[in-house]
Design an enzyme around this catalytic site. Structure first.
Site, PDB file in Angstrom:
ATOM      1  N   GLU A   8      10.785 -19.146  -1.704  1.00 29.75           N
ATOM      2  CA  GLU A   8      10.803 -19.265  -3.173  1.00 29.75           C
ATOM      3  C   GLU A   8       9.503 -18.774  -3.794  1.00 29.75           C
ATOM      4  OE1 GLU A   8      11.936 -23.074  -4.619  1.00 29.75           O
ATOM      5  OE2 GLU A   8      14.037 -22.628  -4.189  1.00 29.75           O
ATOM      6  N   ASP A  55       0.823  -1.209   0.000  1.00 31.04           N
ATOM      7  CA  ASP A  55       0.000   0.000   0.000  1.00 31.04           C
ATOM      8  C   ASP A  55       0.864   1.269   0.000  1.00 31.04           C
ATOM      9  OD1 ASP A  55      -2.828   1.032   0.535  1.00 31.04           O
ATOM     10  OD2 ASP A  55      -1.753   1.971   2.196  1.00 31.04           O
TER      11      ASP A  55
END
Ligand code: NOJ
Length: 546
Positions: free
Chosen positions: A266, A209
């Site tokens: 990952e 944000d």
């Protein structure tokens, strides 16, 4: 630059932006909740072609919050607000989404917290509290007033006086949303741990944000007056050009460190909220030098003038600045912008659906966009958005694009048995999931068809993009192709029918805004007429030259 991730799922994804307060209410309190989302996962993706088929979800904030800004005021970053349910509900949602191959992204709100966050209650306790420097405090200015001229995006000064300790604190948004001090190393570490908390649970990434204002000028210098701004005419938040309160050089280091945290796991992905032009986007893509897992949202289509040439020129220039690992995206709407249909009208919105799903990059759908839902008019007594409450009657309120998802035409729209927190809106009587499923020409069926076409078509996922001249300035044409597959997309931006000239291609009509008569197979050669705001997608036979 490190090698790209092993499973760059975001390169195949259609991301659904879900506003949890308005999706589905499972407990009859009038507000949407996590169980409501779980109950509707089949709608989003049941593994078959009769569901929408999205492959990633971004949830607007679900954290503990007093809801001054409907969740963008976080009181505890690692707790679920009871309005949305429990942490067990969240864990179940994550598990069930993953079972369907749907990735889950959370909203990360680093610029500010709620005033009720324990960090801020400590910070405001005294000037020598160890947490004082976690937020941005300043002495009154020379005249005893505000420390500088910075203004809030929601109207009024960006500073509020804390009478007890005699200093002002900074809030780029509401006074209930004090800004964190990203120059403080402890703040950075604490917020990185917030990311790790959710990553350890298995979330697939974040939408971040309000990143542009994360780092502020260290001397808190005044912003520059905006020469084009007129009181009572323009947005109060635009009175000054934010040269010191936003876009500081140090920002790219902070973004880079978010990427480093994500790279501890990952295949994670980070999207940033930043309203930027093409050169600005280019810079943002460069912020994560070590890991190509970051993309700034591209909001430019929302404000582009309506013309084939403007769209082509913008997209060509955006494509031109992207490096091989940079992944584009196109946003048509979100919880802060009036809905696509209300901005452009239903016909043009359908044309944009074709563009969205045939462009190279991450496709993004804001909940209800797939239904062709317009804004819902909000009466003065129904206002819930603090921006509208502070700057009234100027059209800034965001309630109209946040009203509940209509699942059917019953009272409450299948969203709730109670009174919904925002009105359903009269459009939902015909524009709802149940009715649109029955109508082959509905917006829902158009989206569903396009999303599945995209998912099954390597050229639409990873193919090159190239705009083509079709001999008509009202029509935007482009080709998407891999070595083995090729699509030609034609979008008529005009209300009037438009004739395009094709160079003898033979292809199969595979999708479009209008029904095409016959078995869908067409020899495309010579001249072809497109209807009013018609978009067509042809899969071309190999060997065709465009
Ligand atoms: C941007 C969010 O999208 C918006 O909804 C919110 O009000 C502000 N940031 C403050 O967090």
């Amino acid at each position: 630059m490190e090698p790209p991730p092993k499973d760059p799922w975001y390169r195949r994804a259609t991301l659904y932006h879900l506003y949890p307060l308005s999706f589905a209410d499972s407990n009859g309190d009038g507000y949407g909740d996590i169980r409501g989302i779980i109950d509707h996962l089949d709608y989003l993706n049941n593994g078959n072609s009769d569901s929408l088929g999205i492959t990633a979800l971004w949830l607007s904030p679900i954290y503990l919050s007093p809801m001054a800004d409907w969740g963008y005021d976080v009181a505890d970053h690692t707790a679920i607000d009871p309005r949305f349910g429990t942490m067990a509900d969240f864990d179940e949602l994550l598990e069930k989404a993953h079972e369907r191959g749907v990735k889950l992204l959370l909203d990360f709100v680093p610029n500010h917290t709620s005033e009720l966050h324990k960090w801020f209650t400590q910070s405001r306790a005294s000037q020598d509290n160890p947490k004082r420097d976690w937020y941005i405090w300043a002495d009154p200015g020379k005249d005893g007033g505000y420390p500088n001229n910075w203004v809030s995006y929601f109207g009024g000064p960006a500073w509020s006086l804390d009478k007890k300790t005699g200093q002002y604190y900074l809030h780029t948004f509401l006074p209930q949303q004090p800004d964190l001090n990203w120059r403080n190393a402890d703040v950075r570490d604490a917020m990185f741990d917030v990311l790790r908390f959710w990553l350890n649970k298995g979330v697939d990434g974040f939408r971040t944000d309000a990143v542009m204002g994360l780092v502020k000028d260290d001397q808190l210098r005044d912003d520059a007056p905006n020469p084009n701004w007129r009181a009572g005419v323009n947005d109060p938040g635009d009175e000054f050009i934010r040269i010191h309160s936003s876009g500081q050089r140090e920002l790219s280091n902070v973004l880079g460190s978010f990427c480093d945290v994500l790279a501890e796991k990952e295949n994670k992905f980070l999207l940033s909220e930043a309203y930027l032009n093409v050169p600005g986007l280019h810079k943002m893509y460069g912020a994560c030098v070590r890991h190509p897992v970051h993309a700034p949202f591209n909001f430019n289509l929302i404000g582009l003038p309506w013309s084939a040439v403007a769209y082509r020129d913008f997209i060509d220039s955006y494509e031109a600045i992207l490096g091989p690992e940079d992944w584009p995206n196109y946003v048509l709407g979100n919880h802060d912008r009036h809905r696509l249909v209300s901005r452009l009208g239903p016909e043009r919105a359908r044309l944009m659906a074709v563009l969205e799903m045939t462009m190279r990059g991450l496709a993004v759908v804001y909940y209800g966009e797939e239904l062709g839902l317009p804004d819902t008019p909000i009466g003065p007594t129904e206002v819930r958005d603090p921006w509208e409450q502070r700057v009234t009657g100027r059209g800034y309120g965001r309630d109209p694009e946040r009203t509940p998802m209509p699942w059917n035409s019953e009272n409450g729209g299948g969203f709730t048995d109670a009174t919904p927190w925002l009105p359903m809106g009269s459009a939902s009587a015909s524009l709802n999931v149940e009715s649109e499923r029955r109508d082959p020409e509905s917006s829902l069926n158009l989206y569903q068809h396009l999303i599945h076409l995209r998912a099954e078509s390597p050229a639409l996922i990873e193919g090159d993009y190239r705009s083509v001249d079709l001999g008509n300035g009202y029509v935007y044409g482009y080709v998407r192709e891999t070595e083995r597959q090729k699509f030609l997309v034609m979008l008529n931006f005009d209300f009037n029918p438009a004739t395009v000239t094709l160079r003898g291609q033979v292809g199969k009509w595979v999708a479009g805004t209008h029904k095409v008569e016959g078995d869908g197979l067409s020899g495309v050669a010579g001249e072809l007429e497109l209807g009013s705001y018609e978009g067509r997608v042809y899969e071309l036979m190999q060997g065709d030259k465009s």
